[in-house]
Design a protein around this motif. Structure first.
Motif, PDB file in Angstrom:
ATOM      1  N   ALA A 326      58.895  37.438  49.966  1.00  0.00           N
ATOM      2  CA  ALA A 326      58.572  38.784  50.219  1.00  0.00           C
ATOM      3  C   ALA A 326      58.274  39.885  49.122  1.00  0.00           C
ATOM      4  O   ALA A 326      57.722  40.591  48.672  1.00  0.00           O
ATOM      5  N   ARG A 327      58.798  39.219  48.009  1.00  0.00           N
ATOM      6  CA  ARG A 327      58.348  39.782  46.460  1.00  0.00           C
ATOM      7  C   ARG A 327      57.382  39.135  46.133  1.00  0.00           C
ATOM      8  O   ARG A 327      56.852  40.115  45.719  1.00  0.00           O
ATOM      9  N   PHE A 328      56.632  38.439  46.569  1.00  0.00           N
ATOM     10  CA  PHE A 328      55.647  37.861  46.279  1.00  0.00           C
ATOM     11  C   PHE A 328      54.196  38.848  47.022  1.00  0.00           C
ATOM     12  O   PHE A 328      53.579  39.340  46.185  1.00  0.00           O
ATOM     13  N   ALA A 329      55.191  39.022  48.652  1.00  0.00           N
ATOM     14  CA  ALA A 329      53.979  39.971  49.083  1.00  0.00           C
ATOM     15  C   ALA A 329      53.934  41.379  48.592  1.00  0.00           C
ATOM     16  O   ALA A 329      52.882  42.355  48.733  1.00  0.00           O
ATOM     17  N   LEU A 330      55.458  41.138  47.899  1.00  0.00           N
ATOM     18  CA  LEU A 330      55.285  42.877  47.655  1.00  0.00           C
ATOM     19  C   LEU A 330      54.544  42.985  46.493  1.00  0.00           C
ATOM     20  O   LEU A 330      54.054  44.823  46.101  1.00  0.00           O
ATOM     21  N   ASN A 331      54.130  42.410  45.730  1.00  0.00           N
ATOM     22  CA  ASN A 331      53.709  42.927  44.133  1.00  0.00           C
ATOM     23  C   ASN A 331      52.342  42.861  44.527  1.00  0.00           C
ATOM     24  O   ASN A 331      51.259  43.280  43.764  1.00  0.00           O
ATOM     25  N   ALA A 332      51.882  41.936  45.184  1.00  0.00           N
ATOM     26  CA  ALA A 332      50.506  41.848  45.959  1.00  0.00           C
ATOM     27  C   ALA A 332      49.711  42.892  46.169  1.00  0.00           C
ATOM     28  O   ALA A 332      48.997  43.399  46.281  1.00  0.00           O
ATOM     29  N   TYR A 333      50.567  43.508  47.765  1.00  0.00           N
ATOM     30  CA  TYR A 333      50.626  45.434  48.085  1.00  0.00           C
ATOM     31  C   TYR A 333      50.004  46.192  47.254  1.00  0.00           C
ATOM     32  O   TYR A 333      49.466  47.186  47.211  1.00  0.00           O
ATOM     33  N   VAL A 410      46.039  36.830  42.536  1.00  0.00           N
ATOM     34  CA  VAL A 410      45.244  35.924  43.221  1.00  0.00           C
ATOM     35  C   VAL A 410      46.209  34.717  42.900  1.00  0.00           C
ATOM     36  O   VAL A 410      45.840  33.565  43.590  1.00  0.00           O
ATOM     37  N   VAL A 411      45.776  34.225  41.931  1.00  0.00           N
ATOM     38  CA  VAL A 411      46.613  33.341  41.023  1.00  0.00           C
ATOM     39  C   VAL A 411      48.112  32.990  41.583  1.00  0.00           C
ATOM     40  O   VAL A 411      47.784  31.149  41.788  1.00  0.00           O
ATOM     41  N   ALA A 412      48.475  33.649  41.804  1.00  0.00           N
ATOM     42  CA  ALA A 412      50.095  33.263  41.693  1.00  0.00           C
ATOM     43  C   ALA A 412      50.467  32.605  43.442  1.00  0.00           C
ATOM     44  O   ALA A 412      50.990  31.945  43.959  1.00  0.00           O
ATOM     45  N   ALA A 419      39.930  33.817  41.947  1.00  0.00           N
ATOM     46  CA  ALA A 419      39.986  34.625  40.979  1.00  0.00           C
ATOM     47  C   ALA A 419      38.358  34.507  39.994  1.00  0.00           C
ATOM     48  O   ALA A 419      38.588  35.657  39.614  1.00  0.00           O
ATOM     49  N   ILE A 420      38.189  33.656  39.849  1.00  0.00           N
ATOM     50  CA  ILE A 420      37.114  32.839  38.733  1.00  0.00           C
ATOM     51  C   ILE A 420      35.785  33.851  39.851  1.00  0.00           C
ATOM     52  O   ILE A 420      35.578  34.479  39.082  1.00  0.00           O
ATOM     53  N   VAL A 421      35.789  33.783  40.746  1.00  0.00           N
ATOM     54  CA  VAL A 421      34.867  34.947  41.402  1.00  0.00           C
ATOM     55  C   VAL A 421      34.934  36.144  41.565  1.00  0.00           C
ATOM     56  O   VAL A 421      33.778  36.731  40.773  1.00  0.00           O
ATOM     57  N   ALA A 422      35.868  36.773  41.348  1.00  0.00           N
ATOM     58  CA  ALA A 422      36.494  38.305  41.263  1.00  0.00           C
ATOM     59  C   ALA A 422      35.560  38.543  39.700  1.00  0.00           C
ATOM     60  O   ALA A 422      35.198  39.695  38.926  1.00  0.00           O
ATOM     61  N   VAL A 423      36.019  37.738  38.547  1.00  0.00           N
ATOM     62  CA  VAL A 423      35.631  38.181  36.779  1.00  0.00           C
ATOM     63  C   VAL A 423      34.534  37.619  37.049  1.00  0.00           C
ATOM     64  O   VAL A 423      34.142  38.872  36.004  1.00  0.00           O
ATOM     65  N   LEU A 424      34.040  36.624  37.796  1.00  0.00           N
ATOM     66  CA  LEU A 424      32.465  36.780  37.671  1.00  0.00           C
ATOM     67  C   LEU A 424      31.159  37.878  37.484  1.00  0.00           C
ATOM     68  O   LEU A 424      30.475  37.837  37.756  1.00  0.00           O
ATOM     69  N   PHE A 425      31.757  38.378  39.128  1.00  0.00           N
ATOM     70  CA  PHE A 425      31.326  39.962  39.436  1.00  0.00           C
ATOM     71  C   PHE A 425      31.700  40.451  38.774  1.00  0.00           C
ATOM     72  O   PHE A 425      30.750  41.913  38.807  1.00  0.00           O
TER      73      PHE A 425
END
Length: 490
Positions: A326-333, A410-412, A419-425
């Motif tokens: 739940a804590r991870f989902a909260l951080n992502a959202y 994303v990394v977590a 994450a690498i794709v997102a950084v490249l774009f």
């Protein structure tokens, strides 16, 4: 079955907004002033009144009314308050632009803005598929009319027709997906859908089939690939004041709609819609950033930029379902929510600068119009630079921390490749943002006339730029507010 009186207090802001929108539409018939000062002030006071009503009725607890079709929670209240603030800023930025265009200098513009805002409020607080659809259509129909308001403009008329046809198609996809989900679960109420899915009381094959159409409809409203074809033409063809509105406020409502439908209602199907969102996200970041490089019109460039930003925002929605923590989902959202809010703030300032330069009834949306802006006004050039740096994700502006928080989620989640794709774009995207800065500071101006702006526009534009810089230095308060509101709502 005994009739239960709905708690009208929870929806007092929506009721007030509806009454005032109708009243202002009638009031404007008796206004002789071409500047529509009375209509403008009444519209701003309506937004302030709605904010007071929302704040007064916010309890921090989840509450339902209208047979559980409407939900009041902290996330909805926060998004509504930000929505009112955004629309108020948009109206201030747009006022001078509208007055210079006879077709738009009328009260219908302000009424349409309020009806569109009402639609977004309904979307934010919807707990029923019918309520979601009603709010969405109220917003969409208002936007179609706003894009077409300048009837003498061929690009505006063409943009409105494209927007209407493609919007109707997307609404059909969304409605068909909703009907399939209703057929599989036997209910239209979002929380009840979640309960029946959790208990296994639904046909999985029909659900996944309906989910495809539902996600397609959501993707169109977010403007992500491959449902992005309307964004560049509408952004470019619509009057800049309308483009500013479309580029900002609806993004808050679209985020709320994604949370309500996918997270609150269809979290059991997370593995299915997660794959779809990953594909939509990667394609949006790729096509959005690459296509923006070729644009010479700033509005079209920002349209493709919006596609890439919405793709980036979806990364947080994707990674929130991994692991079940739940804590991870909260951080992502919350990282996605923070990203949307900061994008709206930065986008408002960017289009506000385009409106500032559009004087004498002429548009100033080409890159050439920004040549040598530093020589004409060093301060406004600095504000525009802040906006471009923030959108590019340059430290230490708020856009950097928005991207960083999403990438961290994303990394977590274990999606290092994503994450690498997102950084490249994002690095590709830096080119066209920094190109604007280069033009402003190193090119010779084509127009040497000093920039004349009313005092309220100067103050608001300066405050917008400083907010981007300040939130970049101290992002934690807004991040914590997003996380707390989601904690009390999910």
């Amino acid at each position: 079955m005994q009739f239960q009186m709905p708690d009208l207090r929870l929806a007092s802001a929506e009721i007030f907004m509806l009454l005032m929108a109708c009243l202002i539409l009638i009031l404007d018939l008796f206004v002789k002033d071409r500047k529509r000062t009375v209509t403008f002030v009444a519209t701003q006071l309506t937004l302030i009144g709605a904010a007071v009503a929302t704040f007064a009725t916010s309890s921090g607890e989840i509450a339902y009314t209208f047979s559980d079709m409407y939900v009041g929670d902290l996330m909805g209240d926060l998004l509504k308050l930000l929505l009112y603030l955004t629309v108020m800023v948009v109206l201030f930025y747009s006022r001078g632009y509208i007055l210079e265009r006879e077709q738009m200098a009328r009260g219908e513009y302000y009424s349409l803005v309020l009806f569109a805002t009402l639609g977004m409020m309904v979307m934010i607080s919807a707990n029923h598929l019918v309520t979601v659809y009603i709010g969405l259509e109220l917003l969409s129909l208002s936007l179609y009319a706003m894009v077409a308001m300048n009837r003498d403009s061929v690009p505006a008329t063409e943009a409105a027709m494209k927007f209407f046809v493609l919007g109707a198609l997307a609404s059909g996809l969304l409605l068909y997906g909703m009907s399939m989900i209703y057929g599989a679960t036997g209910t239209l109420e979002i929380t009840t859908i979640a309960e029946r899915l959790y208990m296994g009381q639904a046909d999985k094959a029909i659900l996944v089939f309906g989910l495809v159409f539902l996600v397609s409809g959501l993707a169109f409203k977010l403007g992500v690939v491959p449902f992005h074809m309307w964004i560049p033409d509408v952004y470019h063809g619509a009057p800049t004041a309308v483009t500013l509105f479309i580029a900002t406020a609806p993004k808050l409502a679209a985020f709320a709609m994604v949370i309500r439908l996918l997270v609150n209602g269809l979290i059991v199907l997370a593995q299915d819609w997660q794959t779809m969102l990953i594909l939509l996200s990667v394609l949006s970041m790729a096509i959005g950033n690459i296509a923006a490089i070729a644009q010479t019109n700033l509005k079209r460039m920002l349209a493709y930029s919006a596609i890439s930003h919405m793709g980036f925002m979806l990364l947080g929605m994707v990674t929130g379902v991994v692991g079940g923590d739940a804590r991870f989902a909260l951080n992502a959202y919350s990282s996605s929510m923070f990203y949307v809010i900061t994008y709206v703030l930065t986008s408002a300032g960017t289009f506000g600068m385009i409106l500032l330069l559009a004087q004498g009834g002429l548009e100033s949306d080409e890159l050439e119009d920004f040549k040598g802006l530093n020589k004409r006004s060093p301060w406004f050039a600095a504000v525009m630079m802040m906006m471009m740096f923030s959108m590019a994700g340059v430290p230490f502006f708020v856009g950097f921390f928005a991207k960083f928080s999403v990438l961290q989620a994303v990394v977590a989640a274990g999606y290092l490749w994503l994450a690498i794709v997102a950084v490249l774009f994002s690095l590709i995207g830096c080119f066209y943002y920094l190109r604007v800065v280069k033009i402003m500071y190193f090119d010779q101006p084509t127009n040497t006339a000093p920039i004349v702006a009313p005092m309220d526009m100067k103050i608001l534009m300066s405050a917008n730029g400083l907010a981007v810089a300040f939130l970049g230095l101290f992002p934690q308060a807004l991040m914590s507010l997003c996380a707390f509101s989601l904690l009390r709502s999910l």
